[in-house]
Design a protein around this motif. Structure first.
Motif, PDB file in Angstrom:
ATOM      1  N   MET A 228      -3.764  -0.929   5.529  1.00 48.77           N
ATOM      2  CA  MET A 228      -3.478   0.471   4.870  1.00 48.77           C
ATOM      3  C   MET A 228      -3.458   1.336   6.025  1.00 48.77           C
ATOM      4  N   SER A 229      -3.856   1.542   7.064  1.00 48.08           N
ATOM      5  CA  SER A 229      -3.930   2.368   8.423  1.00 48.08           C
ATOM      6  C   SER A 229      -2.374   2.263   8.725  1.00 48.08           C
ATOM      7  N   LYS A 230      -1.501   1.350   8.550  1.00 49.22           N
ATOM      8  CA  LYS A 230      -0.183   1.145   8.884  1.00 49.22           C
ATOM      9  C   LYS A 230       0.849   1.850   7.894  1.00 49.22           C
ATOM     10  N   SER A 231       0.230   1.697   6.620  1.00 43.26           N
ATOM     11  CA  SER A 231       1.125   2.258   5.603  1.00 43.26           C
ATOM     12  C   SER A 231       1.456   3.731   5.634  1.00 43.26           C
ATOM     13  N   ASN A 232       2.644   3.965   5.499  1.00 41.05           N
ATOM     14  CA  ASN A 232       2.963   5.612   5.606  1.00 41.05           C
ATOM     15  C   ASN A 232       2.447   6.453   4.503  1.00 41.05           C
ATOM     16  N   SER A 233       1.906   5.715   3.355  1.00 38.04           N
ATOM     17  CA  SER A 233       1.478   6.452   2.262  1.00 38.04           C
ATOM     18  C   SER A 233      -0.046   6.821   2.312  1.00 38.04           C
ATOM     19  N   VAL A 234      -0.642   5.883   2.846  1.00 35.95           N
ATOM     20  CA  VAL A 234      -2.174   6.113   3.242  1.00 35.95           C
ATOM     21  C   VAL A 234      -2.564   6.131   4.529  1.00 35.95           C
ATOM     22  N   LYS A 235      -1.939   6.005   5.631  1.00 33.79           N
ATOM     23  CA  LYS A 235      -2.527   6.073   6.875  1.00 33.79           C
ATOM     24  C   LYS A 235      -3.171   7.184   7.348  1.00 33.79           C
ATOM     25  N   LEU A 236      -2.708   8.592   7.110  1.00 31.13           N
ATOM     26  CA  LEU A 236      -3.466   9.653   7.275  1.00 31.13           C
ATOM     27  C   LEU A 236      -4.909   9.718   6.383  1.00 31.13           C
ATOM     28  N   ALA A 237      -5.076   9.297   5.428  1.00 27.86           N
ATOM     29  CA  ALA A 237      -6.216   9.079   4.850  1.00 27.86           C
ATOM     30  C   ALA A 237      -7.183   8.206   5.313  1.00 27.86           C
ATOM     31  N   THR A 238      -6.401   7.022   5.581  1.00 27.98           N
ATOM     32  CA  THR A 238      -7.353   6.146   6.367  1.00 27.98           C
ATOM     33  C   THR A 238      -7.854   6.419   7.544  1.00 27.98           C
ATOM     34  N   LYS A 239      -7.011   7.217   8.271  1.00 31.26           N
ATOM     35  CA  LYS A 239      -7.536   7.564   9.884  1.00 31.26           C
ATOM     36  C   LYS A 239      -8.509   8.698   9.747  1.00 31.26           C
TER      37      LYS A 239
ATOM     38  N   PHE B 128       0.603  -1.143  -0.046  1.00 30.39           N
ATOM     39  CA  PHE B 128       0.154   0.007  -0.033  1.00 30.39           C
ATOM     40  C   PHE B 128       0.848   1.257  -0.104  1.00 30.39           C
ATOM     41  N   GLY B 129       1.634   1.299  -0.629  1.00 30.25           N
ATOM     42  CA  GLY B 129       2.829   2.316  -0.711  1.00 30.25           C
ATOM     43  C   GLY B 129       2.566   3.613  -2.101  1.00 30.25           C
ATOM     44  N   VAL B 130       3.333   4.206  -2.184  1.00 27.16           N
ATOM     45  CA  VAL B 130       3.023   5.366  -3.036  1.00 27.16           C
ATOM     46  C   VAL B 130       2.566   4.918  -4.314  1.00 27.16           C
ATOM     47  N   LYS B 131       3.181   3.878  -5.145  1.00 25.64           N
ATOM     48  CA  LYS B 131       3.013   3.103  -6.512  1.00 25.64           C
ATOM     49  C   LYS B 131       1.546   2.879  -6.292  1.00 25.64           C
ATOM     50  N   PHE B 132       1.205   2.228  -5.267  1.00 20.84           N
ATOM     51  CA  PHE B 132      -0.464   1.833  -5.041  1.00 20.84           C
ATOM     52  C   PHE B 132      -1.387   3.010  -5.089  1.00 20.84           C
ATOM     53  N   VAL B 133      -1.035   4.183  -4.503  1.00 23.63           N
ATOM     54  CA  VAL B 133      -1.828   5.213  -4.763  1.00 23.63           C
ATOM     55  C   VAL B 133      -1.881   5.845  -5.977  1.00 23.63           C
ATOM     56  N   ARG B 134      -0.819   6.048  -6.837  1.00 26.40           N
ATOM     57  CA  ARG B 134      -0.707   6.233  -8.029  1.00 26.40           C
ATOM     58  C   ARG B 134      -1.815   5.307  -9.078  1.00 26.40           C
ATOM     59  N   LEU B 135      -1.669   4.104  -8.814  1.00 27.80           N
ATOM     60  CA  LEU B 135      -2.307   3.213  -9.476  1.00 27.80           C
ATOM     61  C   LEU B 135      -3.702   3.259  -9.207  1.00 27.80           C
ATOM     62  N   LEU B 136      -4.244   3.619  -7.949  1.00 24.71           N
ATOM     63  CA  LEU B 136      -5.584   3.855  -7.560  1.00 24.71           C
ATOM     64  C   LEU B 136      -6.017   5.010  -8.082  1.00 24.71           C
ATOM     65  N   ASP B 137      -5.324   6.080  -7.967  1.00 23.97           N
ATOM     66  CA  ASP B 137      -5.649   7.329  -8.687  1.00 23.97           C
ATOM     67  C   ASP B 137      -5.818   7.431 -10.084  1.00 23.97           C
TER      68      ASP B 137
END
Length: 116
Positions: free
Chosen positions: A101-112, A14-23
């Protein structure tokens, strides 16, 4: 987080690449005067609440996209079959994905910060 698809352990990332692919797959699209519709990313703002309300189609997309580093990568149909399998504890799977996801640095703030 690891899951077993087709008898093989698969690592979800669930890193940055995941966020880019999701976007790229689920962008928020806005009309911009003189430019037509423009994608703006921000998919996490839609995905996190969907996971918290148990949307299995979104769960499948999230898992598939988080498997970006797997070699060979399971297909979307493989992920769908894994979710549809009666042996899969779907409630636990939702919980585990949200937790990872809540533990991944790239998405934890959005998840929280995003609530269903």
């Amino acid at each position: 987080m690891e899951i077993k698809i087709n008898g093989k352990e698969q690592e979800l990332n669930f890193g940055v690449k995941f966020v880019r692919l999701l976007d790229k797959k689920m962008p928020i699209v806005m009309s911009v005067k003189g430019m037509g519709e423009q994608p703006f990313g921000m998919a996490l703002t839609r995905v996190v609440p969907a996971l918290k309300t148990f949307d299995t189609a979104v769960l499948s997309d999230v898992i598939y996209l988080a498997l970006w580093g797997s070699k060979p990568r399971p297909s979307q149909d493989d992920v769908d079959a894994f979710i549809d399998d009666d042996k899969t504890d779907i409630e636990k799977l939702f919980s585990d994905v949200i937790d990872a996801m809540s533990k991944s640095n790239s998405v934890k703030l959005a998840t929280k910060n995003l609530k269903a």
